[in-house]
Design an enzyme around this catalytic site. Structure first.
Site, mmCIF file in Angstrom:
data_model
loop_
_atom_site.group_PDB
_atom_site.id
_atom_site.type_symbol
_atom_site.label_atom_id
_atom_site.label_comp_id
_atom_site.label_asym_id
_atom_site.label_seq_id
_atom_site.Cartn_x
_atom_site.Cartn_y
_atom_site.Cartn_z
ATOM 1 N N LYS A 170 4.395 4.665 -9.869
ATOM 2 C CA LYS A 170 3.086 4.382 -9.126
ATOM 3 C C LYS A 170 1.878 4.086 -9.959
ATOM 4 C CE LYS A 170 4.906 7.363 -5.190
ATOM 5 N NZ LYS A 170 5.282 8.748 -4.929
ATOM 6 N N GLU A 186 0.785 -1.304 -0.042
ATOM 7 C CA GLU A 186 -0.162 0.073 -0.120
ATOM 8 C C GLU A 186 0.666 1.353 0.028
ATOM 9 O OE1 GLU A 186 -3.732 0.099 0.231
ATOM 10 O OE2 GLU A 186 -2.618 2.153 -0.569
HETATM 11 N N1 HSE Z 1 9.652 10.771 -3.784
HETATM 12 C C1 HSE Z 1 8.142 10.491 -3.535
HETATM 13 C C2 HSE Z 1 7.357 11.917 -3.634
HETATM 14 C C3 HSE Z 1 8.139 9.777 -2.282
HETATM 15 O O1 HSE Z 1 7.806 12.799 -3.617
HETATM 16 O O2 HSE Z 1 6.234 11.581 -3.816
HETATM 17 C C4 HSE Z 1 6.966 9.166 -2.037
HETATM 18 O O3 HSE Z 1 6.734 8.011 -2.703
#
Ligand code: HSE
Length: 436
Positions: free
Chosen positions: A206, A130
């Site tokens: 993501k 998650e």
């Molecule tokens: N580098 C990522 C961001 C951290 O700035 O959202 C969280 O995945």
């Protein structure tokens, strides 16, 4: 029946320390909800002697991965070291040994998905990830469970806190790119290598995970279109504002007539919309379903405590499933592995959306006519247009054209012709519009 869940933690960085704090501070309520005691008994880190902000008493610390992996009393391995090489070995080895695994590692899950998920589905251990997408927003659980009866038609997400922080600071505080990036790094939002944040790679990692859960497809990371925010200039932010837009880095996935779009690029988003008001390091994910309609989940997408929240949620979910069923009840990718098919992502050239085009031209008779003639010949219809006055007595001027919906390949063909014309001073800037 299991009475206690023993955890071995890899990584005592920002997120690892957040998890220790949360399991400590919320210990009683976590025990009530999980129905058993959850405790981190061991940690492995590259620097076992380094001083940490959290209290490590009760946790045995080592530099040797076998300290956790070869210990049969460890039920669950937390992989919070990031990177894809060592993390992959840890995750595969833990699953191989039948241990459950919780990871926040989006790069690993996007780039090494085949092996990792194969092993996760085969293992006696359970698998939680998650925290890999949108930090504290439980969006994977939404997709996997809450929306499990929905045909998802589109997802758009602001899923990189660093990029959103930079764009917000540039537009609201007139800060330059470098200062805003430094601030995001200091606040603990950025990746070890911030190139992933600003070049859209982290968003793409993501997005790919979201697409797999939403569309039950085994998509390839290499098929995504990825463009970051490093070319966004103050003039684009200003013009966007004049037309009622803000610029956001979005991950967009759409399912239309059996084709799947997967793309990461800056977008003009209506300033009045909910997505347009997601600022700073906050994340938000819009999901469109055929019965639920439009939904939006909002929250902190990065940082120690929001990310630990997602990790701890996974730990509790695994504890509950192990305790009652002794196995996974909910499939990690929303369906059993044999139900998932390899699916192609639509080539970017085929994507259709409205465009913002900023031409930099010599200010003289016939220039606009020539640009609009070329766009017209490609069937590109113009929605609105603006020419900015020159700031000095000579030199090129910006001309901005908003198109109606057009195919990416038609835009690219037109710009190839236009950018070769002698009155064009700089290559034309293209920003796509978000369609909510
Ligand atoms: N580098 C990522 C961001 C951290 O700035 O959202 C969280 O995945």
């Amino acid at each position: 029946m299991m009475k206690q869940l023993n955890i071995g933690l890899f990584g005592l960085g920002t997120v690892g320390q957040g998890v220790i704090e949360q399991l400590g501070e919320n210990q009683a309520l976590i025990k009530t909800r999980a129905g058993l005691k959850i405790q981190i008994s061991k940690a492995v880190t590259q620097n076992p002697d380094k001083k940490r902000r959290v209290d490590l008493s009760g946790i045995a610390v080592s530099g040797d991965p076998a300290f956790i992996l070869d210990d049969p009393s460890i039920d669950l391995v937390l992989e919070l070291i990031g990177g894809t090489k060592e993390a992959k070995e840890i995750v595969l080895s833990a699953l191989e040994k039948g241990k459950s695994v919780v990871t926040a590692n989006k790069a690993l899950l996007a780039e090494e998905a085949g092996e990792i998920f194969q092993k996760a589905y085969q293992s006696k251990g359970l698998f939680g990830f998650e925290a890999s997408v949108a930090g504290g927003i439980p969006i994977l659980r939404d997709l996997r469970e809450g929306f499990s009866g929905e045909r998802i038609t589109a997802i758009s997400g602001i899923i990189n806190g660093t990029a959103n922080y930079i764009l917000t600071q540039m537009s609201k505080e007139n800060k330059d790119f470098a200062t805003a990036l430094k601030e995001a790094q200091e606040a603990g939002y950025a990746e070890a290598d911030p190139t992933f944040d600003i070049e859209g790679v982290d968003t793409a990692h993501k997005l790919l995970i979201l697409m797999k859960l939403a569309f039950n497809g085994l998509f390839n990371f290499a098929d995504l279109y990825i463009e970051g925010i490093t070319n966004i200039e103050p003039i684009d932010i200003e013009v966007a504002q004049e037309f009622g837009f803000v610029i956001k880095l979005l991950g967009t996935a759409r399912a239309q007539a059996g084709a799947y779009e997967g793309r990461v690029h800056p977008c003009l988003v209506e300033a009045e919309s909910m997505l347009g008001n997601v600022n700073g390091a906050f994340n938000a994910v819009e999901v469109f379903g055929n019965f639920v309609g439009h939904t939006l989940a909002y929250g902190s997408g990065a940082g120690s405590h929001p990310t630990s929240s997602a990790v701890v949620g996974d730990i509790i979910s695994i504890a509950r499933q192990l305790k009652v069923a002794g196995q996974a009840v909910i499939p990690p990718l929303s369906a059993d592995l044999n139900q998932l098919r390899p699916l192609p992502i639509l080539p970017m050239e085929q994507v259709i959306c409205p465009f913002y085009l900023r031409f930099t031209v010599a200010d003289r008779v016939g220039v606009l006519a020539e640009i609009t003639r070329i766009l017209g010949a490609e069937g590109i219809s113009i929605g609105s247009m603006l020419q900015k006055e020159r700031s000095s007595s000579q030199g090129p001027v910006p001309v901005i054209i908003f198109t109606h919906k057009a195919k990416e390949e038609a835009i690219r063909r037109s710009l190839k012709k236009i950018d070769h014309l002698e009155f064009i001073a700089e290559s034309t800037k293209v920003i796509r519009l978000h369609e909510g």
